[in-house]
Design a protein around this motif. Structure first.
Motif, short mmCIF file in Angstrom:
data_model
loop_
_atom_site.label_atom_id
_atom_site.label_comp_id
_atom_site.label_asym_id
_atom_site.label_seq_id
_atom_site.Cartn_x
_atom_site.Cartn_y
_atom_site.Cartn_z
N ILE A 76 -1.72 9.32 -8.52
CA ILE A 76 -0.69 7.99 -8.73
C ILE A 76 -1.29 7.22 -10.22
N ALA A 77 -2.39 6.93 -10.13
CA ALA A 77 -2.97 6.22 -11.04
C ALA A 77 -3.22 7.50 -11.99
N VAL A 78 -3.44 7.94 -12.08
CA VAL A 78 -3.89 8.82 -13.23
C VAL A 78 -2.93 9.09 -13.68
N GLU A 79 -1.41 9.52 -13.30
CA GLU A 79 -0.18 10.45 -13.66
C GLU A 79 0.28 8.78 -14.84
N TRP A 80 0.44 7.52 -14.48
CA TRP A 80 0.80 6.73 -14.49
C TRP A 80 -0.26 6.33 -15.93
N GLY A 118 0.80 -1.07 -0.03
CA GLY A 118 -0.19 0.18 0.29
C GLY A 118 1.28 1.15 -0.16
N GLU A 119 2.28 1.54 -0.15
CA GLU A 119 3.00 2.03 -0.62
C GLU A 119 2.82 3.11 -1.61
N LEU A 120 1.56 3.46 -2.47
CA LEU A 120 1.62 4.14 -3.77
C LEU A 120 2.89 5.41 -3.91
N GLU A 121 2.93 5.93 -2.61
CA GLU A 121 4.00 6.64 -3.42
C GLU A 121 5.23 6.44 -3.12
N GLN A 122 5.37 5.85 -2.07
CA GLN A 122 7.25 5.13 -2.47
C GLN A 122 7.32 4.09 -3.74
N ALA A 123 6.09 3.17 -4.07
CA ALA A 123 6.61 2.40 -4.88
C ALA A 123 6.87 3.25 -6.33
N GLN A 138 -0.73 -2.75 -13.51
CA GLN A 138 -2.19 -3.50 -13.12
C GLN A 138 -2.82 -3.67 -11.76
N GLY A 139 -1.42 -3.25 -11.01
CA GLY A 139 -1.44 -3.28 -9.79
C GLY A 139 -1.53 -2.17 -9.20
N LEU A 140 -1.36 -0.90 -9.32
CA LEU A 140 -1.63 -0.04 -9.17
C LEU A 140 -3.29 0.50 -9.60
#
Length: 423
Positions: free
Chosen positions: A408-412, A364-369, A397-399
């Motif tokens: 982050i998902a939108v930016e990705w 669950g460490e989205l920013e760090q990942a 896919q995980g994001l």
């Protein structure tokens, strides 16, 4: 388009340019039919890139004559259910020999003939091939796997076999040449596995295993069983992957040298963890750790084993913990791997860096990942393929699954769309 490394290796081995090969084939067509051939370098390029997977009958015949091998051995793939028509048989009456496959350009690489007319192949020839093998291993570590590297490996494997046919060699020299042919073919196998090209990899595996058996090398067989296990794992044939990994641990070299035992046990742990049973996986990992502690790291070993150090063992351990759902332990091992990894191992750094991002994402460490994955992204207009490309897909896919509406998902998603536009 996956390309045809078998044909590319033959062309490189012959020292020919694509237009030169086309001209030679046109001459053969004229000799065969009385009409000048119309092949160009574009035809050859289509064969090498895989755009043309099964040439026309007349083209296949002259290719087979030129290289002394069947179309299938040259890497061409007939259409499903296709067999050679009877009308083709008269065109195939010429005898193809190993000597015919070796071109004039390649002959310069063979040992010089003594004054009595006979040829003798010695350890000097094998030493030269082994130096080339070391160069290939370094190219893999520094630049990563590519079809070009696979082609180079197959070219050298063929040269090792050609040397067997040029004249006298002692039993010891012949065994070493078979070993080197197996080593080069094993590198081609690894290239195909890393590129996730299962069909090519299976062909390389069968040939490499045969050559390693003729060389009588348990060390090379242990290496190949490890690649076989990964190939079966990629194909989701987990029982076969488990059997192959276990076969690696039973090789004599693992009883003789604890470093080989450590590697084979760590690979076995990786397959066992994929089966979801933690007990045998953790037990094999413990065996790997203890064997590594007993190993003499200063002992001279085969060049391909140079990659296996403390950083790599930590990396393999991280994969085991990740598959068992122990993501915190996996992340800790991956940090140690990246801290210890030698600078020249750029491909491994990308591979383990992406695994670290996946481990952080799973916690669950989205920013760090996201921060971890960014340095490993390909340049605009480029794309990752093979195993690293698969890891990048898993991250996306995980994001999306974990936080589909997050910044982050939108930016990705935007970054991925930009990458598609540049292709």
């Amino acid at each position: 388009m996956t390309g045809n490394p078998h044909l590319a290796a033959r062309i490189e081995r012959a020292g020919l340019k694509q237009d030169e090969l086309a001209n030679r084939l046109n001459q053969r067509i004229e000799d065969l039919t009385g009409q000048v051939g119309k092949l160009t370098d574009r035809h050859v390029r289509n064969w090498v890139t895989g755009k043309t997977r099964w040439p026309q009958a007349r083209q296949r015949v002259v290719l087979e004559e030129e290289f002394g091998a069947t179309a299938e051995e040259l890497g061409f793939i007939p259409p499903a259910g296709r067999t050679r028509a009877p009308s083709e048989d008269p065109l195939r009456r010429r005898t193809f020999t190993t000597t015919a496959a070796a071109s004039l350009a390649a002959a310069a690489l063979l040992p010089a003939a003594p004054s009595n007319g006979s040829r003798r192949v010695g350890m000097t020839d094998a030493d030269r091939l082994e130096r080339n093998f070391v160069d290939l291993v370094q190219a893999d570590n520094e630049s990563g796997i590519s079809v070009k590297l696979e082609t180079r490996a197959l070219t050298h494997a063929q040269h090792a076999l050609d040397l067997q046919a040029v004249g006298y060699a002692s039993t010891r020299v012949r065994q070493r040449l078979y070993y080197l042919a197996a080593a080069f073919t094993g590198t081609a196998l690894w290239a195909a596995v890393d590129s996730r090209e299962a069909q090519r990899a299976s062909g390389h595996l069968n040939q490499a295993m045969k050559l390693a058996g003729m060389a009588g090398s348990s060390e090379m067989q242990m290496r190949l069983w490890g690649h076989a296990a990964l190939l079966s794992y990629q194909q989701r044939h987990l029982p076969d992957a488990l059997a192959a990994a276990a076969a690696g641990t039973r090789q004599h070299i693992c009883r003789q040298d604890p470093l080989f035992r450590s590697l084979a046990s760590a690979r076995l742990a990786g397959i066992q963890s994929a089966l979801g049973d933690p007990t045998p996986a953790l037990r094999s990992l413990e065996v790997a750790e203890k064997a590594y502690a007993r190993a003499d790291r200063e002992e001279e070993r085969a060049p391909w084993m140079a990659f296996f150090d403390r950083a790599e063992l930590d990396g393999l351990s991280a994969l085991v913990f990740g598959r068992l759902g122990k993501h915190a332990e996996s992340e800790a091992h991956l940090h140690r791997t990246l801290a210890r990894l030698r600078p020249e191992y750029r491909r491994n750094r990308t591979y383990y860096g992406l695994n670290l991002a996946l481990s952080q994402l799973a916690q669950g460490e989205l920013e760090q990942a996201y921060a971890t994955v960014l340095p490993h992204l390909p340049a605009p207009g480029k794309r990752m393929t093979g195993r690293t490309g698969n890891l990048l897909e898993q991250f996306g896919q995980g994001l999306t699954r974990t936080a589909p509406k997050s910044r982050i998902a939108v930016e990705w998603a935007d970054r991925h769309a930009e990458g598609e536009e540049h292709r």
